[in-house]
Structures are given as structure tokens and as C-alpha cells.
Design a protein around this motif. Structure first.
Motif, short mmCIF file in Angstrom:
data_model
loop_
_atom_site.label_atom_id
_atom_site.label_comp_id
_atom_site.label_asym_id
_atom_site.label_seq_id
_atom_site.Cartn_x
_atom_site.Cartn_y
_atom_site.Cartn_z
N TRP A 167 0.84 -1.20 0.00
CA TRP A 167 0.00 0.00 0.00
C TRP A 167 0.87 1.25 0.00
CZ3 TRP A 167 -0.77 3.96 3.58
CH2 TRP A 167 -1.90 4.76 3.40
N CYS A 168 1.88 1.29 0.85
CA CYS A 168 2.78 2.45 0.93
C CYS A 168 3.56 2.67 -0.35
CB CYS A 168 3.77 2.27 2.08
SG CYS A 168 3.08 2.53 3.71
N ASN A 169 3.97 1.58 -0.99
CA ASN A 169 4.77 1.70 -2.20
C ASN A 169 4.01 2.31 -3.37
OD1 ASN A 169 7.20 0.85 -1.07
ND2 ASN A 169 6.68 -1.30 -1.37
N LEU A 198 7.88 8.23 -1.91
CA LEU A 198 8.21 7.61 -0.63
C LEU A 198 9.70 7.28 -0.63
CD1 LEU A 198 6.72 6.64 1.97
CD2 LEU A 198 6.75 4.38 0.95
N PRO A 199 10.45 7.82 0.33
CA PRO A 199 11.90 7.56 0.36
C PRO A 199 12.23 6.10 0.65
CG PRO A 199 11.28 9.29 1.93
CD PRO A 199 10.02 8.69 1.39
N GLU A 200 13.39 5.68 0.19
CA GLU A 200 13.90 4.33 0.45
C GLU A 200 13.96 4.10 1.97
OE1 GLU A 200 15.66 0.69 -0.86
OE2 GLU A 200 15.14 2.37 -2.17
N GLY A 201 13.48 2.98 2.41
CA GLY A 201 13.54 2.64 3.83
C GLY A 201 12.42 3.24 4.67
N ALA A 202 11.56 4.03 4.06
CA ALA A 202 10.50 4.70 4.82
C ALA A 202 9.49 3.71 5.40
CB ALA A 202 9.78 5.73 3.96
N VAL A 203 9.18 2.67 4.65
CA VAL A 203 8.19 1.70 5.12
C VAL A 203 8.65 1.06 6.42
CG1 VAL A 203 7.00 -0.47 4.62
CG2 VAL A 203 7.20 1.28 2.85
N GLU A 204 9.92 0.67 6.50
CA GLU A 204 10.42 0.04 7.73
C GLU A 204 10.40 1.03 8.89
OE1 GLU A 204 11.10 -2.90 10.11
OE2 GLU A 204 10.79 -3.23 7.99
#
Length: 114
Positions: free
Chosen positions: A36-38, A43-49
Motif C-alpha cells: 500500500w505504501c509503495n 516515498l523515500p527508500e527505507g520509509a516503510v520500515e
């Protein structure tokens, strides 16, 4: 090797039951949340984590208050207390990110009927 090296390792990796349950519960929804976030532009790299780390912290605090719970439905009063507990443990400059992360997660739940 010192006598207490095994004991020191055990203490360093000790996790409460609430924390462990929170990690497992959040990890179960993490793939759907990440997908969903992607879809979000920019969205910056590593933001989901980083977002998931904030959700794990909230879930851990929440599970300490409401033992029989999940990470897709929250009781309002306990949720407020859990948010207060999380914010109180974070550095002041991280507070805004915590709110953004949790808001993003709640929006995910709303949009996906999680």
C-alpha cells in the motif's frame, strides 16, 4: 570470556511478551502495508520500515494495556494512552514522525478495511 557473558546476552535480548506479540502482529500485516505504501509517490527508500517501527512501538504499548488485541482494531481510550506512552519515550524531534507514521497506518487500515 567472563562468567556472566551468557547472562548479559540474555538480558540484552530480553523482550516482553507484549513487545513480541506486537512484532508478530505488525509483521503479519507488513507486506500489505508495504504494498500500500509503495503506491505513494515520492516515498523515500527505507520509509516503510521506519513507519513499521513506529507502529510496532505503538502496538507494544497498546498490548500492555489491552492484552487480547490485534493491530487492525483499537479501543480509543487505550489507543490514546498507548500513543502518550510512545511519545513520552521518544525524543522530541521524533514526535512528529511518530504521529505521521501512525496516521499513515490508520489511513492504510481505513482504506483497506483492515
Amino acid at each position: 570470556m567472563t562468567k556472566n557473558s551468557k547472562g548479559d546476552k540474555a538480558r540484552a535480548s530480553t523482550t516482553s511478551v507484549s513487545e513480541r506479540r506486537a512484532v508478530l502482529a505488525v509483521d503479519a500485516v507488513a507486506p500489505a502495508f508495504a504494498a500500500w505504501c509503495n503506491k505513494m509517490p515520492g516515498l523515500p527508500e527505507g520509509a516503510v520500515e521506519d513507519l513499521l517501527d513506529a507502529v510496532r512501538a505503538l502496538a507494544s504499548a497498546y498490548f500492555k494495556l489491552v492484552p487480547a488485541s490485534n493491530v487492525t482494531s483499537f479501543e480509543p481510550l487505550a489507543f490514546g494512552h498507548a500513543m502518550s506512552a510512545v511519545v513520552a519515550t521518544e525524543a522530541e524531534e521524533d514526535t512528529e514522525f511518530i504521529f505521521v507514521a501512525i496516521r499513515t497506518y490508520l489511513l492504510f487500515l481505513e482504506e483497506t478495511k483492515g
